[in-house]
Structure formats: C-alpha cells, structure tokens
Motif scaffolding. Structure first.
Motif, PDB file in Angstrom:
ATOM      1  N   GLU A 133       0.837  -1.193   0.000  1.00  0.00           N
ATOM      2  CA  GLU A 133       0.000   0.000   0.000  1.00  0.00           C
ATOM      3  C   GLU A 133       0.880   1.254   0.000  1.00  0.00           C
ATOM      4  O   GLU A 133       1.835   1.330   0.764  1.00  0.00           O
ATOM      5  CB  GLU A 133      -0.905   0.007   1.225  1.00  0.00           C
ATOM      6  CG  GLU A 133      -1.852   1.198   1.260  1.00  0.00           C
ATOM      7  CD  GLU A 133      -2.728   1.182   2.504  1.00  0.00           C
ATOM      8  OE1 GLU A 133      -3.784   0.537   2.456  1.00  0.00           O
ATOM      9  OE2 GLU A 133      -2.334   1.795   3.515  1.00  0.00           O
ATOM     10  N   TYR A 134       0.521   2.212  -0.850  1.00  0.00           N
ATOM     11  CA  TYR A 134       1.232   3.489  -0.918  1.00  0.00           C
ATOM     12  C   TYR A 134       0.226   4.617  -0.733  1.00  0.00           C
ATOM     13  O   TYR A 134      -0.960   4.455  -1.041  1.00  0.00           O
ATOM     14  CB  TYR A 134       1.911   3.645  -2.288  1.00  0.00           C
ATOM     15  CG  TYR A 134       3.066   2.709  -2.499  1.00  0.00           C
ATOM     16  CD1 TYR A 134       4.368   3.103  -2.229  1.00  0.00           C
ATOM     17  CD2 TYR A 134       2.841   1.414  -2.967  1.00  0.00           C
ATOM     18  CE1 TYR A 134       5.432   2.222  -2.425  1.00  0.00           C
ATOM     19  CE2 TYR A 134       3.901   0.529  -3.154  1.00  0.00           C
ATOM     20  CZ  TYR A 134       5.189   0.949  -2.881  1.00  0.00           C
ATOM     21  OH  TYR A 134       6.238   0.078  -3.059  1.00  0.00           O
ATOM     22  N   HIS A 135       0.730   5.761  -0.280  1.00  0.00           N
ATOM     23  CA  HIS A 135      -0.105   6.946  -0.147  1.00  0.00           C
ATOM     24  C   HIS A 135       0.261   7.910  -1.269  1.00  0.00           C
ATOM     25  O   HIS A 135       1.373   8.435  -1.314  1.00  0.00           O
ATOM     26  CB  HIS A 135       0.081   7.590   1.232  1.00  0.00           C
ATOM     27  CG  HIS A 135      -0.477   6.724   2.317  1.00  0.00           C
ATOM     28  ND1 HIS A 135       0.306   5.893   3.078  1.00  0.00           N
ATOM     29  CD2 HIS A 135      -1.751   6.521   2.717  1.00  0.00           C
ATOM     30  CE1 HIS A 135      -0.471   5.232   3.926  1.00  0.00           C
ATOM     31  NE2 HIS A 135      -1.722   5.580   3.725  1.00  0.00           N
ATOM     32  N   ILE A 136      -0.702   8.100  -2.163  1.00  0.00           N
ATOM     33  CA  ILE A 136      -0.469   8.904  -3.364  1.00  0.00           C
ATOM     34  C   ILE A 136      -0.994  10.318  -3.153  1.00  0.00           C
ATOM     35  O   ILE A 136      -2.127  10.515  -2.707  1.00  0.00           O
ATOM     36  CB  ILE A 136      -1.179   8.258  -4.578  1.00  0.00           C
ATOM     37  CG1 ILE A 136      -0.711   6.805  -4.763  1.00  0.00           C
ATOM     38  CG2 ILE A 136      -0.938   9.071  -5.848  1.00  0.00           C
ATOM     39  CD1 ILE A 136       0.747   6.631  -5.084  1.00  0.00           C
ATOM     40  N   CYS A 137      -0.178  11.290  -3.483  1.00  0.00           N
ATOM     41  CA  CYS A 137      -0.503  12.708  -3.305  1.00  0.00           C
ATOM     42  C   CYS A 137      -1.669  13.125  -4.205  1.00  0.00           C
ATOM     43  O   CYS A 137      -1.702  12.780  -5.387  1.00  0.00           O
ATOM     44  CB  CYS A 137       0.733  13.546  -3.659  1.00  0.00           C
ATOM     45  SG  CYS A 137       0.445  15.319  -3.709  1.00  0.00           S
ATOM     46  N   THR A 138      -2.621  13.868  -3.639  1.00  0.00           N
ATOM     47  CA  THR A 138      -3.707  14.438  -4.453  1.00  0.00           C
ATOM     48  C   THR A 138      -3.706  15.966  -4.401  1.00  0.00           C
ATOM     49  O   THR A 138      -4.476  16.597  -5.098  1.00  0.00           O
ATOM     50  CB  THR A 138      -5.091  13.936  -3.990  1.00  0.00           C
ATOM     51  OG1 THR A 138      -5.322  14.374  -2.652  1.00  0.00           O
ATOM     52  CG2 THR A 138      -5.201  12.423  -4.069  1.00  0.00           C
ATOM     53  N   CYS A 139      -2.862  16.567  -3.541  1.00  0.00           N
ATOM     54  CA  CYS A 139      -2.837  18.041  -3.439  1.00  0.00           C
ATOM     55  C   CYS A 139      -1.829  18.635  -4.411  1.00  0.00           C
ATOM     56  O   CYS A 139      -1.819  19.839  -4.638  1.00  0.00           O
ATOM     57  CB  CYS A 139      -2.524  18.481  -2.012  1.00  0.00           C
ATOM     58  SG  CYS A 139      -0.784  18.284  -1.524  1.00  0.00           S
ATOM     59  N   GLN A 140      -0.956  17.802  -4.956  1.00  0.00           N
ATOM     60  CA  GLN A 140       0.067  18.194  -5.925  1.00  0.00           C
ATOM     61  C   GLN A 140       1.068  19.201  -5.375  1.00  0.00           C
ATOM     62  O   GLN A 140       1.635  19.992  -6.108  1.00  0.00           O
ATOM     63  CB  GLN A 140      -0.592  18.655  -7.235  1.00  0.00           C
ATOM     64  CG  GLN A 140      -1.377  17.486  -7.822  1.00  0.00           C
ATOM     65  CD  GLN A 140      -2.103  17.781  -9.103  1.00  0.00           C
ATOM     66  OE1 GLN A 140      -2.681  18.854  -9.242  1.00  0.00           O
ATOM     67  NE2 GLN A 140      -2.090  16.841 -10.012  1.00  0.00           N
ATOM     68  N   LYS A 141       1.290  19.161  -4.063  1.00  0.00           N
ATOM     69  CA  LYS A 141       2.315  20.001  -3.433  1.00  0.00           C
ATOM     70  C   LYS A 141       3.507  19.175  -2.975  1.00  0.00           C
ATOM     71  O   LYS A 141       4.497  19.732  -2.510  1.00  0.00           O
ATOM     72  CB  LYS A 141       1.723  20.733  -2.218  1.00  0.00           C
ATOM     73  CG  LYS A 141       0.700  21.777  -2.584  1.00  0.00           C
ATOM     74  CD  LYS A 141       0.165  22.431  -1.327  1.00  0.00           C
ATOM     75  CE  LYS A 141      -0.939  23.417  -1.655  1.00  0.00           C
ATOM     76  NZ  LYS A 141      -1.655  23.831  -0.440  1.00  0.00           N
ATOM     77  N   SER A 142       3.408  17.860  -3.067  1.00  0.00           N
ATOM     78  CA  SER A 142       4.484  16.999  -2.592  1.00  0.00           C
ATOM     79  C   SER A 142       5.753  17.225  -3.398  1.00  0.00           C
ATOM     80  O   SER A 142       5.713  17.366  -4.617  1.00  0.00           O
ATOM     81  CB  SER A 142       4.056  15.526  -2.716  1.00  0.00           C
ATOM     82  OG  SER A 142       5.155  14.691  -2.402  1.00  0.00           O
ATOM     83  N   SER A 143       6.885  17.235  -2.708  1.00  0.00           N
ATOM     84  CA  SER A 143       8.159  17.324  -3.425  1.00  0.00           C
ATOM     85  C   SER A 143       8.674  15.931  -3.748  1.00  0.00           C
ATOM     86  O   SER A 143       9.778  15.771  -4.240  1.00  0.00           O
ATOM     87  CB  SER A 143       9.186  18.117  -2.611  1.00  0.00           C
ATOM     88  OG  SER A 143       9.312  17.576  -1.331  1.00  0.00           O
TER      89      SER A 143
END
Ligand code: FES
Length: 71
Positions: free
Chosen positions: A50-60
């Motif tokens: 399981e991975y946590h995928i960014c949805t806010c598009q601010k992740s570096s």
C-alpha cells in the motif's frame, strides 16, 4: 486541502499519475489532460504494497505524499 489516497500498487507495473488535476479517477490519469498542456507522470514501484499517493500536488516527492498537504 486534500489528503493522500491509499492504494495497493504492484511491483514493476507502470502507473500514470495525474499532473493536471482534471482526472476524475484521482490520482491516476484518465485522459482528461488532453489539450491542457499537461502530461501524466509514469512511475512504478519496487515493492507490492500500500502506498499513499498525493492528491494536493504540493508533494516534493510526487507521486507519493510527503505530508505537504498539512502545511
Ligand atoms: S488526466 Fe491529468 S494528467 Fe492525465
């Protein structure tokens, strides 16, 4: 502010992360980017889990969440 989605990803399989924000199947590309100048980010993982995928598009560290949605 939107948090990450938890998804089970398979090792060595190709995934396409939405970079345009228009996909209805967040956080994966569904083809909605056509004509807007964005293209999806192809990625894969080395381990099936399981991975946590960014949805806010601010992740570096896109496409993975780095906690930036809380700032
Ligand atoms: S739908 Fe957003 S990059 Fe394809």
């Amino acid at each position: 502010m939107s948090g990450p989605i938890a998804v089970d990803l398979e090792a060595e399989k190709e995934y396409y992360y939405c970079t345009c924000g228009k996909s209805k199947g967040k956080a994966f590309c569904d083809g909605s980017h056509k004509g807007c100048g964005f293209t999806p980010m192809k990625f894969s993982v080395n381990e099936s889990k399981e991975y946590h995928i960014c949805t806010c598009q601010k992740s570096s560290n896109e496409p993975f969440c780095d906690g930036s949605h809380t700032k």
